[in-house]
Design a protein around this motif. Structure first.
Motif, short mmCIF file in Angstrom:
data_model
loop_
_atom_site.label_atom_id
_atom_site.label_comp_id
_atom_site.label_asym_id
_atom_site.label_seq_id
_atom_site.Cartn_x
_atom_site.Cartn_y
_atom_site.Cartn_z
N TRP A 190 0.82 -1.21 0.00
CA TRP A 190 0.00 0.00 0.00
C TRP A 190 0.85 1.26 0.00
O TRP A 190 0.36 2.36 -0.23
CB TRP A 190 -0.93 0.00 1.22
CG TRP A 190 -2.06 -0.97 1.06
CD1 TRP A 190 -2.00 -2.31 1.20
CD2 TRP A 190 -3.41 -0.67 0.72
NE1 TRP A 190 -3.23 -2.88 0.97
CE2 TRP A 190 -4.12 -1.89 0.68
CE3 TRP A 190 -4.10 0.52 0.46
CZ2 TRP A 190 -5.48 -1.97 0.38
CZ3 TRP A 190 -5.46 0.44 0.16
CH2 TRP A 190 -6.13 -0.78 0.12
N GLU A 191 2.10 1.11 0.31
CA GLU A 191 3.04 2.22 0.28
C GLU A 191 4.44 1.68 0.03
O GLU A 191 4.69 0.49 0.22
CB GLU A 191 2.99 3.02 1.58
CG GLU A 191 3.32 2.22 2.82
CD GLU A 191 3.16 3.04 4.08
OE1 GLU A 191 4.20 3.57 4.55
OE2 GLU A 191 2.04 3.15 4.60
N PRO A 192 5.34 2.52 -0.44
CA PRO A 192 6.68 2.03 -0.78
C PRO A 192 7.42 1.48 0.43
O PRO A 192 7.23 1.94 1.56
CB PRO A 192 7.39 3.28 -1.34
CG PRO A 192 6.29 4.20 -1.73
CD PRO A 192 5.17 3.95 -0.77
N LEU A 193 8.27 0.49 0.20
CA LEU A 193 9.13 -0.06 1.24
C LEU A 193 10.55 0.47 1.04
O LEU A 193 11.00 0.66 -0.09
CB LEU A 193 9.16 -1.58 1.18
CG LEU A 193 7.90 -2.34 1.59
CD1 LEU A 193 8.11 -3.83 1.41
CD2 LEU A 193 7.51 -2.03 3.02
N ASN A 194 11.24 0.68 2.15
CA ASN A 194 12.64 1.11 2.11
C ASN A 194 13.51 -0.14 2.15
O ASN A 194 13.73 -0.74 3.20
CB ASN A 194 12.95 2.03 3.30
CG ASN A 194 14.32 2.66 3.19
OD1 ASN A 194 15.28 2.03 2.78
ND2 ASN A 194 14.40 3.92 3.57
N PHE A 195 13.99 -0.55 0.98
CA PHE A 195 14.80 -1.77 0.90
C PHE A 195 16.06 -1.67 1.75
O PHE A 195 16.51 -2.65 2.35
CB PHE A 195 15.18 -2.07 -0.54
CG PHE A 195 14.02 -2.49 -1.41
CD1 PHE A 195 13.06 -3.36 -0.91
CD2 PHE A 195 13.89 -2.02 -2.70
CE1 PHE A 195 11.99 -3.76 -1.69
CE2 PHE A 195 12.82 -2.41 -3.49
CZ PHE A 195 11.87 -3.28 -2.99
N ARG A 196 16.67 -0.49 1.80
CA ARG A 196 17.91 -0.31 2.55
C ARG A 196 17.68 -0.56 4.05
O ARG A 196 18.48 -1.24 4.70
CB ARG A 196 18.46 1.10 2.33
CG ARG A 196 19.79 1.36 3.04
CD ARG A 196 20.23 2.79 2.84
NE ARG A 196 19.26 3.75 3.34
CZ ARG A 196 19.13 4.07 4.64
NH1 ARG A 196 19.92 3.52 5.54
NH2 ARG A 196 18.22 4.94 5.01
N MET A 197 16.58 -0.01 4.60
CA MET A 197 16.29 -0.21 6.02
C MET A 197 15.98 -1.68 6.33
O MET A 197 16.28 -2.17 7.42
CB MET A 197 15.12 0.67 6.44
CG MET A 197 15.46 2.16 6.50
SD MET A 197 14.06 3.15 7.10
CE MET A 197 13.90 2.51 8.77
N LEU A 198 15.38 -2.38 5.38
CA LEU A 198 15.05 -3.78 5.59
C LEU A 198 16.29 -4.67 5.49
O LEU A 198 16.33 -5.76 6.07
CB LEU A 198 14.03 -4.24 4.55
CG LEU A 198 12.58 -3.79 4.79
CD1 LEU A 198 11.75 -4.05 3.54
CD2 LEU A 198 11.98 -4.50 5.98
N GLY A 199 17.28 -4.22 4.72
CA GLY A 199 18.46 -5.05 4.49
C GLY A 199 18.35 -5.87 3.22
O GLY A 199 19.03 -6.89 3.08
N ILE A 200 17.48 -5.42 2.29
CA ILE A 200 17.28 -6.15 1.03
C ILE A 200 18.10 -5.47 -0.06
O ILE A 200 17.85 -4.30 -0.38
CB ILE A 200 15.80 -6.15 0.62
CG1 ILE A 200 14.95 -6.83 1.71
CG2 ILE A 200 15.61 -6.85 -0.72
CD1 ILE A 200 13.46 -6.69 1.49
N PRO A 201 19.07 -6.15 -0.64
CA PRO A 201 19.85 -5.54 -1.73
C PRO A 201 19.01 -5.43 -3.00
O PRO A 201 18.36 -6.40 -3.40
CB PRO A 201 21.02 -6.52 -1.92
CG PRO A 201 20.52 -7.82 -1.38
CD PRO A 201 19.54 -7.51 -0.31
#
Length: 343
Positions: free
Chosen positions: A218-229
């Motif tokens: 429903w809204e953008p995810l912050n890949f960097r904060m999650l640890g997803i390259p």
């Protein structure tokens, strides 16, 4: 204690090196490090009490019994520190992570999405797209498409080390997403902050080819904060997101967007007939006419076609079918089994 702490620092350095290579400390090493930390705190308390006593004036000095008890505690700590030092000679400090490569998702037959499935497969197998976005209105079949792709396309890929499917939804939390990914990768989250978890995930995921399916954003995810390259060009790793909102795709580094449209009449009518059942084809002309009118009013939306079709599976008279058309016009939630929006 100084000797033990030096050995502790050496072991931690070896663990850190192993974790950067996508490994995880063994249970024995974790237990040993915890024991050293507890002993360090206990020894610091004994030393602090001793130093405090040295500062006391002679008339307030501790008695023989108190001094003996403190000395006895120090002897116990010394014995425990000696034992831990001997146990700190590890043959190995870390193991390869044990991950579940693939999990099958509950799925339903998809109608009219063959071309879209193959287009999505081409995006995943290609090297020029790292993040794929799927968008379309509610009920159009985004989840059904992802489930089908997960179960029938990704399972046969030999180049992918792990496939992770996450239903994000409206009330998501970064911690929950990190935990789901970590559990699938076999990573332990004990005593780690979100930032530390992100670092571990990033180190592990960059060492493998992964496909991450993020459904119902429903809204953008912050890949960097999650640890997803974020997969780079020529990478075999891919991220696929599905959302009702096209803008979410645009704000998440999506390089290829696929829009799911409502079904055209022929596949829509096929899906509706399938959910009603075979008796529809043997019904009277009036019932078939009402059935076609009812299916048309679903507007090619798979969820509506499936729900209405199932609701009509037990209706065998023209009167019931005609009444259903009226209900769908006036109070559609009654036929679809939903609450009206005004409540």
């Amino acid at each position: 204690m100084d000797e033990l702490k030096s050995k502790r620092d050496d072991v931690k350095r070896m663990v850190d090196t192993a974790e950067r290579q996508g490994m995880e400390a063994t249970s024995q090493v974790k237990w040993w490090l915890e024991c050293v930390a507890k002993l360090e705190d206990a020894a610091a308390r004994i030393n602090g009490e001793y130093q405090t006593r040295l500062q006391l004036p002679p008339d307030q000095a501790a008695g023989v019994k108190a001094t003996y008890l403190l000395s006895q505690k120090a002897d116990e700590m010394l014995s425990e520190a000696t034992g831990l030092k001997e146990k700190g000679a590890f043959h190995k400090v870390a193991d390869e992570l044990v991950q579940v490569r693939f999990e099958e998702m509950p799925s339903v037959p998809v109608v009219g999405m063959g071309a879209l499935l193959h287009e999505l497969d081409a995006c995943v197998r290609g090297s020029d797209v790292g993040v794929v976005g799927i968008y379309g209105m509610a009920g159009v079949g985004k989840t059904a498409l992802l489930n089908k792709f997960n179960n029938e396309f990704l399972i046969s890929s030999q180049d992918i080390n792990v496939v992770i499917y996450i239903v994000v939804g409206k009330e998501f939390s970064l911690d929950d997403i990190q935990k789901i990914i970590g559990d699938r990768l076999g990573v332990s989250w004990e005593n780690r902050t979100p930032k530390e978890r992100a670092g571990v995930l990033y180190r592990v995921l960059t060492k493998m080819n992964f496909v991450l399916l993020l459904d119902d954003l429903w809204e953008p995810l912050n890949f960097r904060m999650l640890g997803i390259p974020v997969p780079k060009q020529n990478s075999k790793s891919k991220i696929i997101v599905s959302t009702r909102i096209e803008d979410v795709c645009d704000r998440m580094d999506v390089r290829r967007k696929l829009k799911i449209e409502c079904l055209p009449w022929e596949p829509a009518w096929e899906l509706f007939r399938e959910k009603v059942g075979e008796h529809l084809m043997r019904a009277s002309k009036d019932i078939r006419h009402h059935a076609q009118e009812l299916a048309m009013k679903c507007g090619g939306l798979p969820l509506a076609l499936i729900t209405v079709g199932r609701a009509m599976a037990s209706k065998h008279t023209a009167k019931e079918w005609k009444h259903a058309i009226t209900v769908l016009k006036i109070a559609p939630w009654q036929l679809l089994g939903m609450e009206p929006c005004s409540r």
